[in-house]
Design a protein around this motif. Structure first.
Motif, short mmCIF file in Angstrom:
data_model
loop_
_atom_site.label_atom_id
_atom_site.label_comp_id
_atom_site.label_asym_id
_atom_site.label_seq_id
_atom_site.Cartn_x
_atom_site.Cartn_y
_atom_site.Cartn_z
N ILE A 27 62.86 9.76 25.66
CA ILE A 27 63.22 10.56 26.95
C ILE A 27 62.83 12.01 26.42
CG2 ILE A 27 64.66 11.30 28.58
CD1 ILE A 27 65.96 8.69 28.86
N LYS A 28 63.46 12.38 25.47
CA LYS A 28 63.42 13.67 24.97
C LYS A 28 61.87 13.87 24.57
CE LYS A 28 64.86 17.15 21.43
NZ LYS A 28 65.87 17.19 20.38
N GLY A 29 61.30 13.13 24.02
CA GLY A 29 59.63 13.06 23.70
C GLY A 29 58.94 13.12 25.03
N PHE A 30 59.22 12.49 25.92
CA PHE A 30 58.52 12.54 27.24
C PHE A 30 58.60 14.13 27.90
CE2 PHE A 30 58.62 12.61 31.79
CZ PHE A 30 57.29 12.44 32.06
N TYR A 31 59.98 14.40 28.03
CA TYR A 31 60.06 15.88 28.76
C TYR A 31 59.36 16.99 27.86
CZ TYR A 31 63.09 13.92 32.12
OH TYR A 31 63.50 13.29 33.03
N VAL A 32 59.38 16.73 26.35
CA VAL A 32 58.35 17.68 25.92
C VAL A 32 57.07 17.51 26.03
CG1 VAL A 32 57.84 18.34 23.38
CG2 VAL A 32 60.24 17.96 23.53
N HIS A 33 56.46 16.42 26.12
CA HIS A 33 55.04 16.01 26.63
C HIS A 33 54.77 16.76 27.86
CE1 HIS A 33 51.98 12.92 27.00
NE2 HIS A 33 51.33 13.96 26.96
N LEU A 34 55.77 16.37 28.80
CA LEU A 34 55.57 16.91 30.28
C LEU A 34 55.56 18.55 30.20
CD1 LEU A 34 55.63 16.66 33.42
CD2 LEU A 34 58.06 16.59 33.30
N LEU A 35 56.33 19.32 29.16
CA LEU A 35 56.47 20.79 29.48
C LEU A 35 55.10 21.29 28.67
CD1 LEU A 35 57.87 23.45 29.58
CD2 LEU A 35 58.97 22.91 27.17
N CYS A 36 54.64 20.58 27.79
CA CYS A 36 53.60 21.00 27.02
C CYS A 36 52.23 20.92 28.04
CB CYS A 36 53.07 20.22 25.92
SG CYS A 36 54.08 20.61 24.45
N TYR A 37 52.45 19.92 28.70
CA TYR A 37 51.34 19.52 29.88
C TYR A 37 51.37 20.52 30.81
CZ TYR A 37 49.17 17.45 33.80
OH TYR A 37 48.15 17.08 35.06
N VAL A 38 52.43 20.96 31.55
CA VAL A 38 52.62 22.05 32.43
C VAL A 38 52.08 23.36 31.99
CG1 VAL A 38 54.21 23.34 34.05
CG2 VAL A 38 54.28 20.84 33.73
N LEU A 39 52.46 23.74 30.77
CA LEU A 39 52.17 25.05 30.14
C LEU A 39 50.59 25.06 29.85
CD1 LEU A 39 55.10 25.65 27.63
CD2 LEU A 39 54.75 26.69 29.95
N VAL A 40 50.09 24.28 29.33
CA VAL A 40 48.70 24.24 28.96
C VAL A 40 47.81 24.13 30.29
CG1 VAL A 40 46.97 23.05 27.70
CG2 VAL A 40 48.87 23.32 26.55
N ILE A 41 48.30 23.23 31.04
CA ILE A 41 47.28 23.27 32.11
C ILE A 41 47.35 24.35 33.23
CG2 ILE A 41 47.12 21.89 34.47
CD1 ILE A 41 45.82 20.41 31.95
N SER A 42 48.76 25.14 33.26
CA SER A 42 48.80 26.24 33.93
C SER A 42 47.83 27.38 33.37
CB SER A 42 50.10 26.89 33.70
OG SER A 42 51.00 25.91 34.55
N LEU A 43 47.62 27.08 31.78
CA LEU A 43 47.07 28.42 31.02
C LEU A 43 45.36 27.83 31.34
CD1 LEU A 43 46.61 30.57 29.04
CD2 LEU A 43 46.46 28.78 27.32
N LEU A 44 45.12 26.88 31.49
CA LEU A 44 43.62 26.49 31.83
C LEU A 44 43.41 26.76 32.92
CD1 LEU A 44 43.27 22.90 29.89
CD2 LEU A 44 42.45 25.01 29.23
N VAL A 45 44.04 26.55 34.16
CA VAL A 45 43.89 26.88 35.57
C VAL A 45 43.78 28.37 35.80
CG1 VAL A 45 44.80 27.31 37.80
CG2 VAL A 45 45.21 24.97 36.35
N TYR A 46 44.69 29.30 34.83
CA TYR A 46 44.41 30.61 35.01
C TYR A 46 42.93 30.87 34.36
CZ TYR A 46 44.94 35.51 33.50
OH TYR A 46 44.85 36.93 33.28
N LEU A 47 42.80 30.38 33.13
CA LEU A 47 41.52 30.99 32.56
C LEU A 47 40.23 30.45 33.44
CD1 LEU A 47 42.24 29.75 28.69
CD2 LEU A 47 42.23 32.20 29.61
N ASN A 48 40.37 29.47 33.87
CA ASN A 48 39.16 28.89 34.81
C ASN A 48 39.14 29.78 36.03
OD1 ASN A 48 38.77 25.60 36.46
ND2 ASN A 48 37.39 27.52 36.22
N LEU A 49 40.07 29.70 36.75
CA LEU A 49 39.95 30.71 37.89
C LEU A 49 39.70 32.38 37.72
CD1 LEU A 49 43.05 29.23 39.95
CD2 LEU A 49 40.19 28.68 40.06
N THR A 50 39.93 32.59 36.34
CA THR A 50 39.69 34.12 36.03
C THR A 50 38.36 34.27 35.73
OG1 THR A 50 42.04 34.46 35.40
CG2 THR A 50 40.54 35.96 34.62
N PHE A 51 37.77 33.58 34.80
CA PHE A 51 36.44 33.62 34.14
C PHE A 51 35.37 32.77 34.78
CE2 PHE A 51 39.74 34.62 30.98
CZ PHE A 51 39.18 36.10 30.59
N SER A 52 35.66 31.64 35.44
CA SER A 52 34.65 30.70 35.96
C SER A 52 35.06 30.08 37.23
CB SER A 52 34.02 29.74 34.79
OG SER A 52 35.01 28.78 34.64
#
Length: 108
Positions: A27-52
């Motif tokens: 369960i802990k591993g899943f929540y770490v995975h979920l947190l990484c997903y949210v952080l990385v995807i948020s960064l990708l959304v920001y980069l995408n909407l900012t630069f292209s």
């Protein structure tokens, strides 16, 4: 003979502890995975909407990783995460209590 029974009970308790401990780690591993997903995807959304912003490419890694995350969730929590047996039992109890409350209020 009694010592053997106590040893078996202790072994059973220890095995239960190991199983529960493993599940907690999963369960802990899943929540770490979920947190990484949210952080990385948020960064990708920001980069995408900012630069292209003309091409929304963040959707592809979001969908691919999301499928993997869903698989991880099913592996950890099972296929009936939302509407499992516990949910059914809680809802039945809730409806029974509501009916009992209505019946009691009607009589008063």
């Amino acid at each position: 003979m009694e010592l053997k029974d106590n040893t078996m009970e202790t072994k059973s308790e220890y095995e239960s502890y190991l199983k529960a401990s493993k599940h907690v780690k999963e369960i802990k591993g899943f929540y770490v995975h979920l947190l990484c997903y949210v952080l990385v995807i948020s960064l990708l959304v920001y980069l995408n909407l900012t630069f292209s912003p003309e091409h929304l490419w963040f959707i592809y890694p979001m969908a691919g990783w999301g499928i993997g995350l869903a698989g991880h969730a099913i592996g950890v929590f099972g296929t009936n995460m939302l509407f499992g047996k516990n949910w059914e039992e809680r809802k039945i109890k809730e409806f029974m209590e509501e009916e009992q409350s209505k019946s009691t209020n009607f009589k008063n």
